[in-house]
Design a protein around this motif. Structure first.
Motif, PDB file in Angstrom:
ATOM      1  N   SER A 172       4.108  48.434  13.954  1.00  0.00           N
ATOM      2  CA  SER A 172       3.262  48.056  12.819  1.00  0.00           C
ATOM      3  C   SER A 172       1.977  48.876  12.829  1.00  0.00           C
ATOM      4  N   GLU A 173       1.263  48.823  11.718  1.00  0.00           N
ATOM      5  CA  GLU A 173      -0.024  49.525  11.656  1.00  0.00           C
ATOM      6  C   GLU A 173      -0.981  48.991  12.715  1.00  0.00           C
ATOM      7  N   ASP A 174      -1.028  47.691  12.897  1.00  0.00           N
ATOM      8  CA  ASP A 174      -1.918  47.106  13.898  1.00  0.00           C
ATOM      9  C   ASP A 174      -1.549  47.588  15.300  1.00  0.00           C
ATOM     10  N   GLU A 175      -0.264  47.647  15.575  1.00  0.00           N
ATOM     11  CA  GLU A 175       0.177  48.121  16.895  1.00  0.00           C
ATOM     12  C   GLU A 175      -0.192  49.584  17.100  1.00  0.00           C
ATOM     13  N   TYR A 176      -0.034  50.380  16.053  1.00  0.00           N
ATOM     14  CA  TYR A 176      -0.390  51.791  16.181  1.00  0.00           C
ATOM     15  C   TYR A 176      -1.890  51.966  16.384  1.00  0.00           C
ATOM     16  N   LEU A 177      -2.692  51.210  15.656  1.00  0.00           N
ATOM     17  CA  LEU A 177      -4.146  51.307  15.827  1.00  0.00           C
ATOM     18  C   LEU A 177      -4.552  50.899  17.245  1.00  0.00           C
ATOM     19  N   ALA A 178      -3.844  49.939  17.815  1.00  0.00           N
ATOM     20  CA  ALA A 178      -4.136  49.546  19.202  1.00  0.00           C
ATOM     21  C   ALA A 178      -3.878  50.710  20.150  1.00  0.00           C
ATOM     22  N   VAL A 179      -2.829  51.489  19.886  1.00  0.00           N
ATOM     23  CA  VAL A 179      -2.527  52.655  20.722  1.00  0.00           C
ATOM     24  C   VAL A 179      -3.657  53.668  20.651  1.00  0.00           C
ATOM     25  N   ILE A 180      -4.104  54.010  19.443  1.00  0.00           N
ATOM     26  CA  ILE A 180      -5.104  55.073  19.344  1.00  0.00           C
ATOM     27  C   ILE A 180      -6.492  54.598  19.762  1.00  0.00           C
ATOM     28  N   ARG A 181      -6.744  53.288  19.652  1.00  0.00           N
ATOM     29  CA  ARG A 181      -8.015  52.792  20.186  1.00  0.00           C
ATOM     30  C   ARG A 181      -8.067  52.996  21.699  1.00  0.00           C
ATOM     31  N   ARG A 210     -21.666  52.609  21.532  1.00  0.00           N
ATOM     32  CA  ARG A 210     -20.242  52.373  21.800  1.00  0.00           C
ATOM     33  C   ARG A 210     -19.473  52.249  20.485  1.00  0.00           C
ATOM     34  N   SER A 211     -20.030  51.521  19.507  1.00  0.00           N
ATOM     35  CA  SER A 211     -19.373  51.352  18.215  1.00  0.00           C
ATOM     36  C   SER A 211     -19.247  52.687  17.490  1.00  0.00           C
ATOM     37  N   TYR A 212     -20.295  53.487  17.539  1.00  0.00           N
ATOM     38  CA  TYR A 212     -20.247  54.817  16.922  1.00  0.00           C
ATOM     39  C   TYR A 212     -19.092  55.628  17.510  1.00  0.00           C
ATOM     40  N   GLY A 213     -19.012  55.688  18.831  1.00  0.00           N
ATOM     41  CA  GLY A 213     -17.979  56.486  19.475  1.00  0.00           C
ATOM     42  C   GLY A 213     -16.583  55.956  19.219  1.00  0.00           C
ATOM     43  N   ALA A 214     -16.415  54.641  19.297  1.00  0.00           N
ATOM     44  CA  ALA A 214     -15.087  54.049  19.113  1.00  0.00           C
ATOM     45  C   ALA A 214     -14.564  54.290  17.706  1.00  0.00           C
ATOM     46  N   ASN A 215     -15.403  54.068  16.702  1.00  0.00           N
ATOM     47  CA  ASN A 215     -14.962  54.265  15.324  1.00  0.00           C
ATOM     48  C   ASN A 215     -14.754  55.736  14.994  1.00  0.00           C
ATOM     49  N   LEU A 216     -15.601  56.594  15.539  1.00  0.00           N
ATOM     50  CA  LEU A 216     -15.396  58.028  15.370  1.00  0.00           C
ATOM     51  C   LEU A 216     -14.065  58.445  15.989  1.00  0.00           C
ATOM     52  N   GLY A 217     -13.749  57.905  17.154  1.00  0.00           N
ATOM     53  CA  GLY A 217     -12.492  58.252  17.816  1.00  0.00           C
ATOM     54  C   GLY A 217     -11.271  57.858  17.010  1.00  0.00           C
ATOM     55  N   VAL A 218     -11.308  56.679  16.389  1.00  0.00           N
ATOM     56  CA  VAL A 218     -10.180  56.257  15.554  1.00  0.00           C
ATOM     57  C   VAL A 218     -10.047  57.188  14.350  1.00  0.00           C
ATOM     58  N   ALA A 219     -11.181  57.487  13.701  1.00  0.00           N
ATOM     59  CA  ALA A 219     -11.149  58.385  12.545  1.00  0.00           C
ATOM     60  C   ALA A 219     -10.609  59.759  12.940  1.00  0.00           C
ATOM     61  N   PHE A 220     -11.048  60.258  14.086  1.00  0.00           N
ATOM     62  CA  PHE A 220     -10.622  61.559  14.581  1.00  0.00           C
ATOM     63  C   PHE A 220      -9.104  61.602  14.762  1.00  0.00           C
ATOM     64  N   GLN A 221      -8.531  60.562  15.385  1.00  0.00           N
ATOM     65  CA  GLN A 221      -7.093  60.548  15.634  1.00  0.00           C
ATOM     66  C   GLN A 221      -6.294  60.384  14.349  1.00  0.00           C
ATOM     67  N   LEU A 222      -6.782  59.558  13.427  1.00  0.00           N
ATOM     68  CA  LEU A 222      -6.086  59.402  12.162  1.00  0.00           C
ATOM     69  C   LEU A 222      -6.011  60.729  11.412  1.00  0.00           C
ATOM     70  N   MET A 223      -7.089  61.511  11.484  1.00  0.00           N
ATOM     71  CA  MET A 223      -7.049  62.819  10.835  1.00  0.00           C
ATOM     72  C   MET A 223      -6.091  63.756  11.563  1.00  0.00           C
TER      73      MET A 223
END
Length: 337
Positions: A172-181, A210-223
């Motif tokens: 699922s999308e939630d499961e995939y987001l957990a992987v990239i987080r 921490r929030s800046y880095g975590a959200n940037l990391g998710v955006a980076f991987q999605l791209m």
């Protein structure tokens, strides 16, 4: 041949250059530390390590460590070793990833595993992790050591989670987001969090970084997910379609599979689960992404996380450094397409 994703003209001018300029003097010292710490009497170790380290990566993660420390008022030099540690952790994961994924290219060059073998790639990655932890200890900050060591464990968990999800179209999308987080965002988050910790800042600044880095990391991987189908090999540093050929379940695949009809789902099963991923199949996959807007919607999700990353820095006074960190987010969300 990829599919071109349209972006706003203004955003496309975003660059990492302001951050590069503001961290230049510190990064020169970090680079010297990196070169010194890859030294070994075992000749193969510096050969393998420097093959990847010198291959042209932007070193965004260590730059963010330096930037976050300075943004939070740190005036010492412990952030230099922490930045080098972050880069070594990242390089080790790349060496290990290429073995797990059977990748032939990394940053536009032959992957180390293709030149020295899988065994050397894994063991040199382990050497770099050991050096990273030595430098963390030398800095003498237990909170920073805790953050980075925890990140190392989370990244490994993320890799195992990805293995479990490999070729599994029920992801699922939630499961995939957990992987990239875990796999990607954890190191971005840790790289930024150690800055305010080292500076002795309070909980608000630590949480914000921490929030800046975590959200940037998710955006980076999605791209990165988008670029596998819509990027250019020369800019991507690997072959376009590598994720598809390896049967990786990324967010565009999750979305296209869920939105497809029975015949389309059968195609994805044949490609992802049975390895029917030739050039014709790649073009069909791109066509399905276009039909179901799965690439565009992944970009929109990346923008959402990018906005959260930028908002996290709102507690800090306006400054060239804060502006540069915000521009990095825009760059990551429109890079190389």
């Amino acid at each position: 041949m990829g599919v071109v994703i349209a972006f706003e003209e203004k955003a496309s001018a975003a660059s990492v250059d302001p951050l590069v300029q503001l961290t230049r003097s510190d990064m020169e010292r970090v680079n010297a530390t990196i070169l010194a710490r890859t030294g070994s009497d075992v000749t193969m170790i510096p050969e393998v390590a420097n093959h990847l380290i010198s291959s042209g990566g932007k070193r965004l993660r260590p730059m963010l460590t330096l930037a976050a420390a300075r943004l939070c008022g740190y005036e010492g030099d412990g952030h230099l070793k922490l930045a080098a540690s972050v880069e070594f952790m990242h390089t080790a994961t790349l060496l290990h990833d290429d073995v797990v994924d059977d990748s032939d290219m990394r940053r536009g060059k032959p992957a180390a595993r293709t030149l020295w073998g899988n065994e050397a790639s894994v063991l040199v990655g382990d050497f770099l992790l050991g050096q990273a932890f030595k430098m963390m200890v030398e800095v003498g900050s237990l909170p920073c050591l805790d953050v980075l060591s925890t990140a190392a464990a989370v990244i490994a968990e993320g890799e195992v989670m990805q293995l479990a999800a490999a070729k599994n179209l029920s992801t699922s999308e939630d499961e995939y987001l957990a992987v990239i987080r875990a796999k990607t965002a954890a190191l971005f988050a840790a790289a930024c969090e150690v800055g305010p910790l080292l500076a002795g800042n309070g909980k608000e600044a630590i949480t914000a970084c921490r929030s800046y880095g975590a959200n940037l990391g998710v955006a980076f991987q999605l791209m990165d997910d988008v670029l596998d189908y819509g990027g250019a090999t020369a800019k991507l540093g690997k072959n376009v379609g590598d994720d598809f050929r390896e049967g990786k379940i990324t967010l565009p695949v999750v979305l296209a599979y869920r939105r497809g009809d029975a015949a389309e789902r059968a195609f994805w099963k044949g490609a992802m689960e049975e390895g029917r991923t030739g050039d014709t199949a790649l073009q069909k996959a791109i066509g399905l992404h276009r039909k179901h807007r799965s690439l565009e919607d992944t970009v929109e999700r990346a923008r959402h996380y990018g906005t959260m990353a930028k908002d996290a820095l709102g507690i800090f006074p306006a400054s060239p450094l804060r502006a540069a960190m915000i521009e990095v987010v825009d760059f990551c969300v429109v890079r190389s397409v």
